[in-house]
Write a protein that holds these residues in place. Structure first.
Motif, PDB file in Angstrom:
ATOM      1  N   SER A   1     -10.662  -4.108  -3.262  1.00  9.16           N
ATOM      2  CA  SER A   1      -9.868  -5.029  -2.448  1.00  9.16           C
ATOM      3  C   SER A   1      -8.649  -4.316  -1.863  1.00  9.16           C
ATOM      4  CB  SER A   1      -9.413  -6.232  -3.273  1.00  9.16           C
ATOM      5  OG  SER A   1      -8.422  -5.871  -4.216  1.00  9.16           O
ATOM      6  N   ARG A   2      -8.325  -3.132  -2.415  1.00  5.65           N
ATOM      7  CA  ARG A   2      -7.222  -2.322  -1.899  1.00  5.65           C
ATOM      8  C   ARG A   2      -7.737  -1.082  -1.163  1.00  5.65           C
ATOM      9  NH1 ARG A   2      -2.005  -3.308  -3.884  1.00  5.65           N
ATOM     10  NH2 ARG A   2      -1.470  -1.192  -3.206  1.00  5.65           N
TER      11      ARG A   2
ATOM     12  N   GLN B   1      -4.537   5.154  -6.639  1.00  3.15           N
ATOM     13  CA  GLN B   1      -5.686   4.444  -7.223  1.00  3.15           C
ATOM     14  C   GLN B   1      -6.692   5.417  -7.828  1.00  3.15           C
ATOM     15  OE1 GLN B   1      -7.953   1.053  -6.927  1.00  3.15           O
ATOM     16  NE2 GLN B   1      -7.604   0.921  -4.711  1.00  3.15           N
TER      17      GLN B   1
ATOM     18  N   ASP C   1     -10.210  -0.422  -7.247  1.00  7.06           N
ATOM     19  CA  ASP C   1     -10.097  -1.800  -6.771  1.00  7.06           C
ATOM     20  C   ASP C   1     -10.421  -1.805  -5.276  1.00  7.06           C
ATOM     21  OD1 ASP C   1      -9.448  -4.355  -6.029  1.00  7.06           O
ATOM     22  OD2 ASP C   1      -7.352  -4.267  -6.697  1.00  7.06           O
TER      23      ASP C   1
ATOM     24  N   PHE D   1       0.840  -1.195   0.000  1.00  7.40           N
ATOM     25  CA  PHE D   1       0.000   0.000   0.000  1.00  7.40           C
ATOM     26  C   PHE D   1       0.876   1.246   0.000  1.00  7.40           C
ATOM     27  CE2 PHE D   1      -2.925  -3.083   2.059  1.00  7.40           C
ATOM     28  CZ  PHE D   1      -3.969  -2.981   1.158  1.00  7.40           C
TER      29      PHE D   1
ATOM     30  N   GLU E   1      -6.047   4.623  -1.617  1.00  3.15           N
ATOM     31  CA  GLU E   1      -4.756   5.163  -2.024  1.00  3.15           C
ATOM     32  C   GLU E   1      -4.954   6.273  -3.069  1.00  3.15           C
ATOM     33  OE1 GLU E   1      -1.900   1.370  -2.343  1.00  3.15           O
ATOM     34  OE2 GLU E   1      -4.008   1.039  -2.885  1.00  3.15           O
TER      35      GLU E   1
END
Length: 389
Positions: free
Chosen positions: A73-74, A111, A71, A46, A108
């Protein structure tokens, strides 16, 4: 020479969002960015830079078509926000209080930028000049000549989304008001022994607050506010040594941790004296930087973008020029008071909780104690922080 309606300098989260938002209006956009965004590998660690994306910002990213490329999942959905100094005054805000399924997401920054770039690359009316950078601006009565490293272009307006040290703001001679808080903040990525939680929390100490921002798979981002000297000392420690210091200084809510990465930055407040000057428009950190206590920086930036999009849409819908002075001033009028209110609110919290007086400490803890039982007033405060009217 290629002509554009708007040239946007800065392709980060705010600049990319501005390109998509104005591109959706049919305007011809130039996006100028020094660094080509690199793709993320599914299993890469991350990033240190994450943002607490409010419900309002999530909805805006959905309207731009970018949220579908996040995403999850992140990312980590959080439903609760805890704040306290002394344990008796612990205050918790819950998404149920505003009738929502969650308060926001920890995502993030990279992202978000990449998701927006995926969208803007699908717009035939958005041209990316990347990697490239601005060298000179020459203003004419109806347009700007913009010299880049690679070539020269013309644009009706230039929009500054190039961050707190904005080159465009400086070239336009737009002044700033603000100050240095005399403190630094450290970002620490950790792996915790506990499962991923649905809460973000902040505890206040005399030396400054510490905060916990949840991330997926038992990861988290910690924020540690302290004097510049202490943050400099902590930055020089090994990851194992820093983990030991975190265990001593943070509440025991963390459990055992492993430090994976760290970084630090100084705390400053900056507010541009003007958001609009001639053919120059400031957005996001180019216009304002805020104490990061409540993680509102990027959310204010997205509000800027939405307000500019709405001002342009109104003008175009009424057959007016999008670059008319009244249209640009409508954008500044819509954003300056809200930004100033949030900046002042964060400063008030910062100042109250950093005051050493025992009397002030008692008053602020009684205030937290009362806010836990404040009913509708508490819900309204939470809704405002989430961008819900």
């Amino acid at each position: 020479m290629t002509k554009f309606d708007c040239a946007i300098v800065g392709g980060g989260m705010i600049g990319a969002a501005t390109a998509v938002a104005l591109g959706d209006l049919g305007l011809k956009i130039a996006l100028i960015e020094k660094f080509t965004p690199s793709n993320m590998a599914p299993l890469q660690p991350f990033d240190l830079r994450i943002s607490a994306i409010s419900i309002h910002s999530q909805q805006f990213l959905e309207t731009l078509g970018a949220w579908q490329f996040i995403d999850l999942s992140r990312a980590c959905q959080y439903n609760r926000l805890g704040v306290w100094e002394d344990d008796f005054a612990y205050t918790e805000f819950h998404c149920d209080e505003i009738g929502r399924s969650h308060l926001g997401y920890m995502v993030e920054n990279k992202q978000i930028q990449l998701a927006l770039w995926r969208v803007l690359r699908c717009h035939s009316n958005i041209t990316q000049f990347c990697p490239d950078q601005l060298e000179q601006i020459t203003e004419h009565e109806r347009y700007l000549d913009i010299a880049l490293e690679s070539q020269s272009i013309q644009s009706t307006l230039i929009l500054a989304a190039d961050g707190a040290n904005s080159q465009i703001r400086q070239l336009a001679n737009i002044g700033l008001t603000g100050w240095d808080y005399g403190q630094s903040a450290m970002l620490i990525n950790v792996k915790t022994a506990l499962d991923t939680q649905d809460i973000t929390w902040q505890k206040f100490y005399p030396t400054g607050p510490v905060a916990f921002l949840p991330m997926p798979d038992g990861h988290a981002s910690l924020v540690w506010y302290h004097s510049k000297a202490e943050i400099k000392r902590l930055s020089g420690l090994s990851n194992d040594q820093l983990a030991h210091e975190v265990t001593k200084a943070f509440p025991n809510k963390l459990g055992n941790i492993e430090v994976l990465g760290k970084g630090a930055f100084d705390l400053t407040r900056r507010h541009a004296n003007d958001y609009v000057k001639g053919k120059v428009v400031l957005l996001g950190d180019a216009a304002h930087t805020i104490n990061p206590l409540a993680g509102q920086g990027v959310n204010l930036g997205f509000k800027d973008v939405k307000a500019l999009q709405m001002a342009f849409a109104k003008a175009l819908g009424e057959g007016q020029a999008f670059d008319d002075a009244k249209t640009l001033q409508a954008y500044e009028k819509a954003r300056r008071p809200d930004n100033l209110m949030m900046m002042s609110g964060m400063d008030a919290i910062y100042n109250v909780f950093s005051h050493p007086s025992p009397v002030i400490k008692l008053v602020r803890n009684l205030g937290l104690f009362a806010s836990q039982r404040a009913g509708k007033l508490k819900s309204k405060a939470l809704a405002y922080a989430c961008g819900i009217k």
